[in-house]
Design a protein around this motif. Structure first.
Motif, PDB file in Angstrom:
ATOM      1  N   ILE A   1      50.936 -14.041  -6.809  1.00  0.00           N
ATOM      2  CA  ILE A   1      51.249 -13.943  -8.247  1.00  0.00           C
ATOM      3  C   ILE A   1      51.827 -12.398  -9.012  1.00  0.00           C
ATOM      4  CG2 ILE A   1      51.494 -14.003 -10.416  1.00  0.00           C
ATOM      5  CD1 ILE A   1      49.941 -16.990  -9.339  1.00  0.00           C
ATOM      6  N   HIS A   2      50.898 -11.805  -9.456  1.00  0.00           N
ATOM      7  CA  HIS A   2      50.715 -10.119  -9.661  1.00  0.00           C
ATOM      8  C   HIS A   2      51.110  -8.887  -9.236  1.00  0.00           C
ATOM      9  CE1 HIS A   2      48.461 -11.794 -12.744  1.00  0.00           C
ATOM     10  NE2 HIS A   2      47.229 -11.725 -12.449  1.00  0.00           N
ATOM     11  N   GLN A   3      51.369  -9.243  -7.866  1.00  0.00           N
ATOM     12  CA  GLN A   3      52.263  -8.431  -6.758  1.00  0.00           C
ATOM     13  C   GLN A   3      52.980  -8.084  -5.841  1.00  0.00           C
ATOM     14  OE1 GLN A   3      47.992  -5.476  -5.039  1.00  0.00           O
ATOM     15  NE2 GLN A   3      47.259  -6.356  -6.428  1.00  0.00           N
ATOM     16  N   GLY A   4      53.221  -9.389  -5.998  1.00  0.00           N
ATOM     17  CA  GLY A   4      53.698 -10.318  -5.200  1.00  0.00           C
ATOM     18  C   GLY A   4      54.084 -10.039  -3.511  1.00  0.00           C
ATOM     19  N   LEU A   5      53.872 -10.123  -3.359  1.00  0.00           N
ATOM     20  CA  LEU A   5      53.400 -10.062  -1.700  1.00  0.00           C
ATOM     21  C   LEU A   5      53.593 -11.166  -0.986  1.00  0.00           C
ATOM     22  CD1 LEU A   5      50.094  -7.661  -1.097  1.00  0.00           C
ATOM     23  CD2 LEU A   5      52.229  -7.251  -1.223  1.00  0.00           C
ATOM     24  N   SER A   6      54.001 -11.483  -0.030  1.00  0.00           N
ATOM     25  CA  SER A   6      54.107 -13.063   0.640  1.00  0.00           C
ATOM     26  C   SER A   6      52.671 -13.461   0.982  1.00  0.00           C
ATOM     27  CB  SER A   6      55.112 -12.384   2.124  1.00  0.00           C
ATOM     28  OG  SER A   6      54.118 -11.902   3.172  1.00  0.00           O
ATOM     29  N   LYS A   7      52.818 -14.306   1.361  1.00  0.00           N
ATOM     30  CA  LYS A   7      51.642 -15.423   2.011  1.00  0.00           C
ATOM     31  C   LYS A   7      50.920 -15.090   3.364  1.00  0.00           C
ATOM     32  CE  LYS A   7      50.885 -20.053   1.192  1.00  0.00           C
ATOM     33  NZ  LYS A   7      51.166 -21.721   1.911  1.00  0.00           N
ATOM     34  N   LYS A   8      51.604 -14.012   3.937  1.00  0.00           N
ATOM     35  CA  LYS A   8      51.045 -13.376   5.101  1.00  0.00           C
ATOM     36  C   LYS A   8      50.411 -12.486   4.249  1.00  0.00           C
ATOM     37  CE  LYS A   8      51.690 -12.624   9.920  1.00  0.00           C
ATOM     38  NZ  LYS A   8      53.413 -12.269  10.720  1.00  0.00           N
ATOM     39  N   GLU A   9      50.691 -11.544   4.791  1.00  0.00           N
ATOM     40  CA  GLU A   9      50.645 -10.399   3.881  1.00  0.00           C
ATOM     41  C   GLU A   9      49.574 -10.182   2.912  1.00  0.00           C
ATOM     42  OE1 GLU A   9      54.397  -7.490   3.512  1.00  0.00           O
ATOM     43  OE2 GLU A   9      53.770  -8.980   1.872  1.00  0.00           O
ATOM     44  N   SER A  10      49.061 -11.509   2.137  1.00  0.00           N
ATOM     45  CA  SER A  10      48.225 -11.617   0.708  1.00  0.00           C
ATOM     46  C   SER A  10      47.032 -11.365   1.781  1.00  0.00           C
ATOM     47  CB  SER A  10      48.842 -12.624  -0.169  1.00  0.00           C
ATOM     48  OG  SER A  10      49.176 -13.441  -0.123  1.00  0.00           O
ATOM     49  N   LYS A  11      46.999 -12.686   2.562  1.00  0.00           N
ATOM     50  CA  LYS A  11      46.352 -13.330   3.376  1.00  0.00           C
ATOM     51  C   LYS A  11      45.322 -12.059   3.891  1.00  0.00           C
ATOM     52  CE  LYS A  11      44.488 -16.501   7.187  1.00  0.00           C
ATOM     53  NZ  LYS A  11      45.199 -17.045   8.151  1.00  0.00           N
ATOM     54  N   LYS A  12      46.518 -11.543   4.532  1.00  0.00           N
ATOM     55  CA  LYS A  12      45.806 -10.135   5.155  1.00  0.00           C
ATOM     56  C   LYS A  12      44.585  -9.357   4.782  1.00  0.00           C
ATOM     57  CE  LYS A  12      47.103  -6.610   7.829  1.00  0.00           C
ATOM     58  NZ  LYS A  12      49.111  -5.441   7.329  1.00  0.00           N
ATOM     59  N   LYS A  13      45.660  -9.206   3.061  1.00  0.00           N
ATOM     60  CA  LYS A  13      45.182  -8.720   1.698  1.00  0.00           C
ATOM     61  C   LYS A  13      43.609  -8.806   1.241  1.00  0.00           C
ATOM     62  CE  LYS A  13      48.191  -5.026   0.767  1.00  0.00           C
ATOM     63  NZ  LYS A  13      47.664  -3.531   0.150  1.00  0.00           N
ATOM     64  N   VAL A  14      43.983 -10.266   1.783  1.00  0.00           N
ATOM     65  CA  VAL A  14      42.610 -11.039   0.854  1.00  0.00           C
ATOM     66  C   VAL A  14      41.322 -10.484   1.930  1.00  0.00           C
ATOM     67  CG1 VAL A  14      40.782 -13.063   0.679  1.00  0.00           C
ATOM     68  CG2 VAL A  14      43.344 -12.614  -0.547  1.00  0.00           C
ATOM     69  N   ILE A  15      41.784 -10.820   3.527  1.00  0.00           N
ATOM     70  CA  ILE A  15      40.994 -10.278   4.183  1.00  0.00           C
ATOM     71  C   ILE A  15      40.078  -9.486   4.126  1.00  0.00           C
ATOM     72  CG2 ILE A  15      40.026 -10.561   6.928  1.00  0.00           C
ATOM     73  CD1 ILE A  15      41.769 -13.118   7.244  1.00  0.00           C
ATOM     74  N   GLU A  16      41.113  -8.444   4.084  1.00  0.00           N
ATOM     75  CA  GLU A  16      40.351  -6.484   3.814  1.00  0.00           C
ATOM     76  C   GLU A  16      39.473  -6.885   2.881  1.00  0.00           C
ATOM     77  OE1 GLU A  16      43.620  -4.159   3.407  1.00  0.00           O
ATOM     78  OE2 GLU A  16      44.779  -4.369   5.460  1.00  0.00           O
TER      79      GLU A  16
END
Ligand SMILES: Nc1ncnc2c1ncn2[C@@H]1O[C@H](COP(=O)(O)OP(=O)(O)OP(=O)(O)O)[C@@H](O)[C@H]1O
Ligand SMILES: [Mg+2]
Length: 340
Positions: free
Chosen positions: A123-138
């Motif tokens: 929502i706030h940073q406009g990343l795609s689902k796949k990118e945000s999943k990667k970020k969450v894991i990081e």
């Protein structure tokens, strides 16, 4: 008050709880302080001094029977006391985020860990689902959660207290807030993870210029991580100074008492001297200085009249008769004057 640019300025904030039978508990009773941009302000003080209620007032999270009665909370010049719930929703968990003392209250029980954290990325940073999943894991890895790939599909109730605390920290940092409020964020965690999380907060601070309010009982952590310190007693700030000054030349007798009574890594347990007496109960607040009944130097003036929070020097404030022209007690007690 600090001469630096401030991200947050709190002026005379008052938050009370209105209990049955006309009973008003003044949890925050005229709090004033600044958070300079990109810096960390520590808030210290005994249990019940109003630290958490100050933090929750900033985010307007005080519900019935509590109420912000007055004062200003200026966040980049926007007065949050006057802001609507709609405006607050844009700020909370986005521009200001908070790590709570009690982790269960701020995690939503019906969403998985992954869903809650990724919201901030998508929502706030406009990343795609796949990118945000990667970020969450990081991010989960960063806060020390083992096998994050599995954890993202779990619900808050499936995690231990320490794990929930880490998820909350990940969530608060994921949105890259301008101001992070951390209320005893690491007390439930083991020492290694504590150190890692403090380091992570510091890194993000360097990278993003994030400002931080850090509420803690641990003076060692304050000395290591904070730039400025506000000392609270009975809903009021009694001393505000930069961290070096506060540790080297504490001036308020309460600050001196705190420094002598709280354990620090550089002190032996036997050296600790507890502050005599106890915190007054809200329905029996002393009329004058709130600390007078416990203060070794108190005079009639202290017992009768409340001192103001006065500026001393460039970035220091103190609420104590000893440092005013009206002081009528022993002149020798000004021993806490700054050393040249
Ligand atoms: N819901 C409530 N109803 C009535 N009084 C409350 C409520 N919440 C807090 N208070 C009172 O407000 C005062 C300040 O509480 P607060 O939680 O801010 O203290 P604190 O400094 O964070 O303490 P601690 O170090 O134990 O976390 C206390 O006297 C407390 O009893
Ligand atoms: Mg608290």
């Amino acid at each position: 008050m600090s001469k630096e640019n401030s991200i947050l300025k709190i002026n005379n904030l008052q938050t009370s709880f209105f209990l049955e039978g006309d009973n008003e508990v003044k949890a925050v009773d005229g709090v004033t302080f600044d958070v300079p941009k990109g810096k960390t302000l520590g808030i210290v003080g005994e249990s019940g001094s109003g630290k958490s209620i100050t933090a929750m007032s900033i985010l307007k999270l005080i519900g019935h029977p509590g109420k912000i009665k007055g004062g200003e909370i200026l966040f980049n010049d926007q007065n949050l006391v006057e802001s609507s719930e709609k405006e607050m929703r844009k700020i909370r968990g986005n521009r200001i985020s908070m790590i709570f003392q009690e982790p269960m209250t701020s995690l939503n029980p019906v969403y998985t860990v992954g869903q809650q954290i990724s919201e901030s990325y998508s929502i706030h940073q406009g990343l795609s689902k796949k990118e945000s999943k990667k970020k969450v894991i990081e991010m989960l890895k960063l806060v020390g959660i083992p096998s994050p790939e599995k954890r993202i599909n779990q619900y808050p109730f499936e995690l231990s207290g320490g794990m929930r605390q880490r998820v909350m920290i990940a969530m608060a940092l994921a949105c890259r807030p301008e101001l992070l409020i951390a209320d005893e964020p690491t007390t439930a965690l083991d020492v290694t993870i504590q150190a890692q999380i403090l380091e992570l907060i510091r890194e993000l601070q360097d990278e993003l210029g994030m400002s931080v309010i850090f509420i803690t009982h641990d003076l060692g952590v304050v000395a290591e991580t904070c730039d400025y310190v506000a000392v609270m007693y009975c809903g009021k700030v009694v001393e505000y100074a930069d961290v070096k000054t506060l540790f080297k030349n504490p001036r308020h007798p309460y600050t001196v008492g705190l420094l002598n009574s709280l354990p620090r890594s550089d002190m032996d347990q036997e050296e600790l001297i507890p502050i005599k007496g106890t915190v007054p109960s809200p329905d029996d607040m002393p009329e004058g200085c709130r600390f007078a009944p416990r203060c070794p130097f108190a005079t009639d003036l202290c017992r009768e009249k409340l001192p103001n929070l006065d500026d001393i020097g460039d970035a220091e404030q103190i609420r104590c008769w000893i440092y005013t022209d009206e002081w009528d007690g022993d002149p020798e007690v000004k021993v806490y004057e700054p050393q040249k």
